[in-house]
Design a protein around this motif. Structure first.
Motif, short mmCIF file in Angstrom:
data_model
loop_
_atom_site.label_atom_id
_atom_site.label_comp_id
_atom_site.label_asym_id
_atom_site.label_seq_id
_atom_site.Cartn_x
_atom_site.Cartn_y
_atom_site.Cartn_z
N ALA A 66 0.83 -1.21 0.00
CA ALA A 66 0.00 0.00 0.00
C ALA A 66 0.86 1.25 0.00
N PHE A 67 1.91 1.26 0.82
CA PHE A 67 2.75 2.45 0.89
C PHE A 67 3.71 2.54 -0.30
N ARG A 68 4.00 1.40 -0.92
CA ARG A 68 4.76 1.46 -2.19
C ARG A 68 3.95 2.21 -3.23
N LEU A 69 2.66 1.91 -3.31
CA LEU A 69 1.79 2.59 -4.28
C LEU A 69 1.65 4.07 -3.93
N LEU A 70 1.52 4.38 -2.65
CA LEU A 70 1.42 5.79 -2.26
C LEU A 70 2.69 6.54 -2.64
N GLY A 71 3.84 5.90 -2.45
CA GLY A 71 5.11 6.55 -2.73
C GLY A 71 5.36 6.84 -4.20
N ALA A 72 4.57 6.22 -5.07
CA ALA A 72 4.71 6.46 -6.51
C ALA A 72 3.41 6.99 -7.10
N HIS A 73 2.58 7.60 -6.25
CA HIS A 73 1.26 8.02 -6.72
C HIS A 73 1.36 9.32 -7.52
N GLN A 87 12.69 14.80 -12.94
CA GLN A 87 12.22 13.61 -12.25
C GLN A 87 12.73 13.58 -10.81
N LEU A 88 12.07 12.73 -10.00
CA LEU A 88 12.32 12.68 -8.57
C LEU A 88 12.73 11.28 -8.14
N TYR A 89 13.41 11.22 -7.00
CA TYR A 89 13.59 9.93 -6.33
C TYR A 89 13.18 10.12 -4.87
N MET A 90 12.98 9.00 -4.17
CA MET A 90 12.55 9.05 -2.77
C MET A 90 13.77 9.19 -1.86
N HIS A 91 13.92 10.37 -1.27
CA HIS A 91 15.02 10.55 -0.32
C HIS A 91 14.66 9.94 1.04
N GLN A 92 13.42 10.11 1.46
CA GLN A 92 13.00 9.56 2.75
C GLN A 92 11.49 9.31 2.72
N PHE A 93 11.07 8.29 3.45
CA PHE A 93 9.65 7.96 3.55
C PHE A 93 9.39 7.56 5.00
N LYS A 94 8.43 8.20 5.62
CA LYS A 94 8.16 7.86 7.02
C LYS A 94 6.68 8.07 7.34
N ILE A 95 6.20 7.29 8.31
CA ILE A 95 4.85 7.43 8.83
C ILE A 95 5.00 7.94 10.26
#
Length: 266
Positions: A66-73, A87-95
């Motif tokens: 679910a969060f993989r999909l959110l991270g590329a939404h 273009q972008l890349y994910m530097h950080q992802f946190k809940i």
């Protein structure tokens, strides 16, 4: 999803923009349940308050669908590509959690200060996107922002290793007072599914949550690929070192996941 000219202008002047109802109740419900399951797990990516309550779960997009999909939404990726022009890349992802009664303070800080000092990020060409999973109210520890403070650039900060369970480069009270006298304080609130975006140099913080109402927010830090970090000092699950450009998923990908999730639970 593209920002209007007025939205771009507000962001550039104020340093922040709130987009209500960006995600549906169906999409958010699936994300919220997944977040609770992640907080209950015993993983090194999950940081807790001194009380033991969850504070931050890093890198959930790397091990949760679910969060993989959110991270590329596309509702999150496309507006930032529009602003950065690349273009972008994910530097950080946190809940981040503000647990009921026990959610602790986040001191006044700038995120780019950490990205520069700890990760070697060349410029503040990374953006925080906050997705509300619970209702954010004036009473349950909302994020507080100092409008236009991003115009002051990267400010001097001290490394606070003791106030909370999470080390942070924090700002002096006198500096915060001066910035507030100039720009005031806003605390964007809204229903689950709202999205808050703010500049990497915008000064922000939040008070403890002493109410019965939890407050969970997902933060994506989206960095321009050309601005990738040069001297990382933190684990890869905190400051990612995979600079592959994000390819957005279909707009209905999270909706379809939520429906499969609901059917499996019935």
């Amino acid at each position: 999803m593209r920002l209007s000219d007025d939205q771009v202008r507000q962001f550039q002047e104020e340093g922040w923009l709130f987009l209500p109802e960006t995600f549906s109740a169906e999409e958010v419900a699936a994300l919220r349940e997944e977040a609770e399951a992640i907080y209950a797990a015993n993983r090194p990516e999950i940081w807790r308050e001194k009380s033991g309550a969850p504070r931050t779960a890093f890198a959930a997009h790397t091990y949760n669908e679910a969060f993989r999909l959110l991270g590329a939404h596309p509702r999150l990726i496309e507006p930032i590509e529009q602003l950065f022009g690349e273009q972008l890349y994910m530097h950080q992802f946190k809940i981040n959690a503000k647990a009921a009664f026990t959610g602790d303070v986040w001191q006044w800080h700038q995120d780019y200060g950490t990205w520069l000092r700890d990760d070697g990020m060349p410029e503040p060409r990374a953006m925080n996107i906050a997705v509300f999973l619970d209702e954010v109210m004036p009473i349950n520890g909302p994020l507080m922002l100092i409008p236009r403070s991003q115009a002051h650039g990267n400010l001097q900060a001290g490394h606070d290793l003791s106030t909370t369970s999470y080390p942070l480069w924090t700002l002096d009270d006198a500096v915060v007072t001066e910035l507030v006298q100039e720009g005031g304080i806003v605390a964007p609130t809204g229903k689950p599914g709202g999205v808050l975006m703010f500049h990497g140099n915008l000064v922000h913080g939040s008070a403890p949550n002493i109410t019965p109402y939890p407050r969970k927010i997902v933060y994506l830090t989206l960095n321009a690929v050309s601005n990738h970090i040069r001297k990382p000092t933190r684990p890869d699950w905190i400051a990612h070192q995979d600079f592959t450009p994000i390819l957005p998923v279909p707009d209905d990908a999270l909706t379809q996941y939520a429906r499969r999730y609901r059917q499996a639970a019935e």
